[in-house]
Scaffold this active site. Structure first.
Site, PDB file in Angstrom:
ATOM      1  N   CYS A 176       5.819   8.195  41.609  1.00 26.54           N
ATOM      2  CA  CYS A 176       6.235   7.924  40.202  1.00 26.54           C
ATOM      3  C   CYS A 176       6.924   6.554  39.949  1.00 26.54           C
ATOM      4  O   CYS A 176       7.760   6.200  40.867  1.00 26.54           O
ATOM      5  CB  CYS A 176       7.082   8.909  39.263  1.00 26.54           C
ATOM      6  SG  CYS A 176       7.518   8.462  37.744  1.00 26.54           S
TER       7      CYS A 176
ATOM      8  N   GLU B 133       1.061  17.711  44.039  1.00 27.65           N
ATOM      9  CA  GLU B 133       1.649  19.216  43.816  1.00 27.65           C
ATOM     10  C   GLU B 133       1.029  19.474  42.317  1.00 27.65           C
ATOM     11  O   GLU B 133       1.138  18.918  41.470  1.00 27.65           O
ATOM     12  CB  GLU B 133       3.222  19.273  43.644  1.00 27.65           C
ATOM     13  CG  GLU B 133       3.851  18.893  45.044  1.00 27.65           C
ATOM     14  CD  GLU B 133       5.481  18.956  44.550  1.00 27.65           C
ATOM     15  OE1 GLU B 133       6.130  18.772  45.442  1.00 27.65           O
ATOM     16  OE2 GLU B 133       5.878  19.347  43.614  1.00 27.65           O
TER      17      GLU B 133
ATOM     18  N   CYS C  25      10.046  19.306  40.719  1.00 30.10           N
ATOM     19  CA  CYS C  25       8.898  18.371  40.685  1.00 30.10           C
ATOM     20  C   CYS C  25       9.013  17.500  42.292  1.00 30.10           C
ATOM     21  O   CYS C  25       9.910  16.830  42.177  1.00 30.10           O
ATOM     22  CB  CYS C  25       8.576  17.636  39.473  1.00 30.10           C
ATOM     23  SG  CYS C  25       8.715  15.969  39.397  1.00 30.10           S
TER      24      CYS C  25
ATOM     25  N   CYS D 148       0.930  23.870  36.006  1.00 31.40           N
ATOM     26  CA  CYS D 148       1.760  22.443  35.989  1.00 31.40           C
ATOM     27  C   CYS D 148       1.138  21.432  36.759  1.00 31.40           C
ATOM     28  O   CYS D 148       0.853  21.606  38.053  1.00 31.40           O
ATOM     29  CB  CYS D 148       3.083  22.816  36.499  1.00 31.40           C
ATOM     30  SG  CYS D 148       4.119  21.405  36.567  1.00 31.40           S
TER      31      CYS D 148
ATOM     32  N   CYS E 155      15.126  12.938  40.571  1.00 30.90           N
ATOM     33  CA  CYS E 155      13.742  13.703  40.745  1.00 30.90           C
ATOM     34  C   CYS E 155      13.385  13.210  42.148  1.00 30.90           C
ATOM     35  O   CYS E 155      13.302  12.215  42.399  1.00 30.90           O
ATOM     36  CB  CYS E 155      13.132  12.995  39.437  1.00 30.90           C
ATOM     37  SG  CYS E 155      11.246  13.387  39.822  1.00 30.90           S
TER      38      CYS E 155
ATOM     39  N   CYS F 102      13.881   8.200  38.199  1.00 29.67           N
ATOM     40  CA  CYS F 102      14.886   9.014  37.743  1.00 29.67           C
ATOM     41  C   CYS F 102      15.704   9.658  38.911  1.00 29.67           C
ATOM     42  O   CYS F 102      15.062  10.099  39.693  1.00 29.67           O
ATOM     43  CB  CYS F 102      14.413  10.129  36.888  1.00 29.67           C
ATOM     44  SG  CYS F 102      13.297   9.792  35.285  1.00 29.67           S
TER      45      CYS F 102
HETATM   46  N1  SAH Z   1       7.477  12.298  34.348  1.00 29.60           N
HETATM   47  C1  SAH Z   1       7.811  13.120  33.245  1.00 29.60           C
HETATM   48  C2  SAH Z   1       6.809  14.584  33.595  1.00 29.60           C
HETATM   49  C3  SAH Z   1       7.282  15.088  34.829  1.00 29.60           C
HETATM   50  S1  SAH Z   1       8.945  15.570  35.236  1.00 29.60           S
HETATM   51  C4  SAH Z   1       8.857  13.275  32.976  1.00 29.60           C
HETATM   52  O1  SAH Z   1       9.887  12.888  33.306  1.00 29.60           O
HETATM   53  O2  SAH Z   1       9.294  13.988  31.524  1.00 29.60           O
HETATM   54  C5  SAH Z   1       9.144  16.985  34.338  1.00 29.60           C
HETATM   55  C6  SAH Z   1      10.423  17.219  33.937  1.00 29.60           C
HETATM   56  O3  SAH Z   1      11.037  17.933  35.244  1.00 29.60           O
HETATM   57  C7  SAH Z   1      11.238  16.172  33.285  1.00 29.60           C
HETATM   58  O4  SAH Z   1      12.083  16.554  32.350  1.00 29.60           O
HETATM   59  C8  SAH Z   1      12.275  15.804  34.435  1.00 29.60           C
HETATM   60  O5  SAH Z   1      13.546  15.128  34.063  1.00 29.60           O
HETATM   61  C9  SAH Z   1      12.568  17.091  35.182  1.00 29.60           C
HETATM   62  N2  SAH Z   1      12.935  17.061  36.513  1.00 29.60           N
HETATM   63  C10 SAH Z   1      12.593  16.361  37.414  1.00 29.60           C
HETATM   64  N3  SAH Z   1      13.241  16.458  38.717  1.00 29.60           N
HETATM   65  C11 SAH Z   1      14.371  17.611  38.538  1.00 29.60           C
HETATM   66  C12 SAH Z   1      15.048  17.975  39.059  1.00 29.60           C
HETATM   67  N4  SAH Z   1      15.354  17.855  40.334  1.00 29.60           N
HETATM   68  N5  SAH Z   1      16.072  19.045  38.610  1.00 29.60           N
HETATM   69  C13 SAH Z   1      15.894  19.433  37.188  1.00 29.60           C
HETATM   70  N6  SAH Z   1      14.722  18.938  36.513  1.00 29.60           N
HETATM   71  C14 SAH Z   1      13.986  17.916  36.994  1.00 29.60           C
HETATM   72 FE1  SF4 Z   2       8.923  10.101  37.205  1.00 31.45          FE
HETATM   73 FE2  SF4 Z   2      10.374  11.920  37.983  1.00 31.45          FE
HETATM   74 FE3  SF4 Z   2      11.131  10.589  36.275  1.00 31.45          FE
HETATM   75 FE4  SF4 Z   2       9.417  12.222  35.431  1.00 31.45          FE
HETATM   76  S1  SF4 Z   2      11.408  12.756  36.069  1.00 31.45           S
HETATM   77  S2  SF4 Z   2       9.538   9.945  35.079  1.00 31.45           S
HETATM   78  S3  SF4 Z   2       8.323  12.257  37.515  1.00 31.45           S
HETATM   79  S4  SF4 Z   2      10.738   9.964  38.252  1.00 31.45           S
END
Ligand code: SAH
Ligand code: SF4
Length: 387
Positions: free
Chosen positions: A131, A111, A381, A124, A138, A135
């Site tokens: 990944c 994306e 994301c 972005c 995510c 998390c």
């Molecule tokens: N991997 C990196 C960058 C990509 S995610 C990181 O985790 O920082 C970018 C941001 O989006 C991160 O702060 C992540 O925690 C947040 N994010 C991911 N999924 C999300 C969701 N479903 N709702 C809100 N924020 C989210």
């Molecule tokens: Fe990976 Fe999503 Fe966690 Fe960022 S927020 S480190 S993209 S799993």
């Protein structure tokens, strides 16, 4: 589960084995040009064609008078050159966000998002397919890890967004193309209908950029090149889940762009429940690395906090963040959760976000609430790739 990053994944947009032109720096190509018996001056002209004029295939170069045909022949004999195909595209109803699912040579998809709020143009970009960090909230984390992106695949995403801006400016200028509707806040009225340039880039798409350190840094070097897109260091943000060796390396290498650290929990236990990578890189170790970063570079860090109702959005959580960050130059960005299929959580409502902000203000910590613009196109994301 994780390695410490820095896998060298230089590669091609189509096919492995050969380098891709978008993944080499100008200095590297100049060295090659001299080895081939050409003047390095031609490399500047080539950069101009690719990064400023937007040439997208070898065929678009010929016939060309600013570089010898023999030089171009040699370049395209040595390097692949092409762009990423759009597999799917969605536009937010407010007109400010466009999301692209781009197809890679091995059929994987990533994306890339174009955002155009208050006159700022931002891409972005993704740094990996999937990944490894897992998390829980995510969508990308829920997919698991497939592979790193090459520097060329990262640069190609930025160039794709720049190309879209170029196309929309052209459509606005001629007002004939219904295929490329103008973006909200149409392009500025340049007498020459010059396209609006991409100015900002954030590594907040799919993947963990510091897990793919070398390719991400190589891509940033290419995107910053003054003869190319010339993105200012202050216009580039890298967001990390908290890969401690990567943060220390950014400090040691004195990388001049912005750093964002995804926090989400202010105690080791609460953070690890949302961010499994925190079991490897513990909160106190992460804070030490952040202090080292801010002390070495004299720059603040942006801390991201996804607000999940009833989970990490209370006044007590905000006080814990305030105490944790009290001796670090910091700004906190609150992101109300974008609900995902694999996680049973709800976003914090506006009043809750404001209460969190007010508590942080008592600690003197600047704090913004990121607007969930574009949520109607699954702006979280990884959500388009999963759909
Ligand atoms: N991997 C990196 C960058 C990509 S995610 C990181 O985790 O920082 C970018 C941001 O989006 C991160 O702060 C992540 O925690 C947040 N994010 C991911 N999924 C999300 C969701 N479903 N709702 C809100 N924020 C989210
Ligand atoms: Fe990976 Fe999503 Fe966690 Fe960022 S927020 S480190 S993209 S799993």
């Amino acid at each position: 589960m994780f390695d410490d990053g820095s896998v060298k994944s230089e590669g091609a947009l189509k096919g492995e084995g050969r380098k891709h032109l978008l993944g080499v720096t100008k200095a590297e190509l100049a060295t090659r040009a001299v080895e081939w018996g050409f003047s390095p001056v031609h490399v500047g002209a080539l950069w101009n064609e690719v990064y400023l004029k937007g040439r997208r295939s070898p065929g678009e170069f010929a016939p060309h008078d600013r570089m010898p045909a023999r030089f171009l022949d040699r370049v395209f004999a040595e390097y692949d050159f092409g762009f990423l195909e759009v597999a799917k595209e969605t536009h937010s109803s407010d007109g400010f966000t466009r999301k692209y699912l781009l197809a890679l040579h091995d059929a994987h998809r990533i994306e890339t998002v174009l955002m155009r709020y208050s006159g700022r143009t931002t891409a972005c970009v993704s740094s990996q397919v999937g990944c490894a960090m897992g998390c829980v909230f995510c969508a990308t984390g829920q997919m698991g890890y497939t592979r790193h992106l090459s520097a060329a695949e990262i640069v190609a995403q930025a160039l794709h967004v720049d190309w879209v801006l170029r196309q929309t400016a052209r459509a606005a200028a001629t007002a004939t193309s219904a295929a490329v509707p103008a973006l909200a806040e149409p392009s500025h009225a340049s007498p020459h209908h010059r396209h609006e340039r991409l100015r900002n880039i954030v590594f907040m798409g799919m993947g963990e950029p510091l897990h793919n350190y070398d390719s991400v840094m190589q891509a940033i070097d290419i995107l910053r090149d003054g003869a190319g897109l010339a993105l200012g260091a202050q216009k580039i943000s890298v967001s990390t889940v908290g890969v401690v060796p990567g943060i220390r390396r950014l400090a040691a290498e004195r990388r001049p762009f912005h750093l964002a650290v995804s926090l989400h929990g202010a105690t080791q236990e609460e953070r690890a429940a949302l961010v499994p990578a925190a079991r490897k890189w513990k909160l106190d170790e992460l804070m030490d690395a952040c202090r080292e970063y801010t002390a070495t570079l004299g720059r603040r860090i942006f801390f991201e906090w996804t607000l999940i109702e009833g989970k990490n959005d209370g006044a007590d959580h905000a006080h814990a963040v305030g105490a944790l960050l009290k001796d670090i130059p910091a700004q906190v960005n609150l992101i109300p959760l974008n609900p995902t299929l694999g996680y049973d959580g709800e976003p914090t409502h506006q009043a809750g976000a404001r209460r969190f902000q007010d508590v942080l203000a008592t600690y003197g910590i600047p704090c913004t609430v990121r607007q969930r613009r574009g949520i109607d196109i699954a702006a979280g994301c990884g959500q388009l790739a999963l759909s």
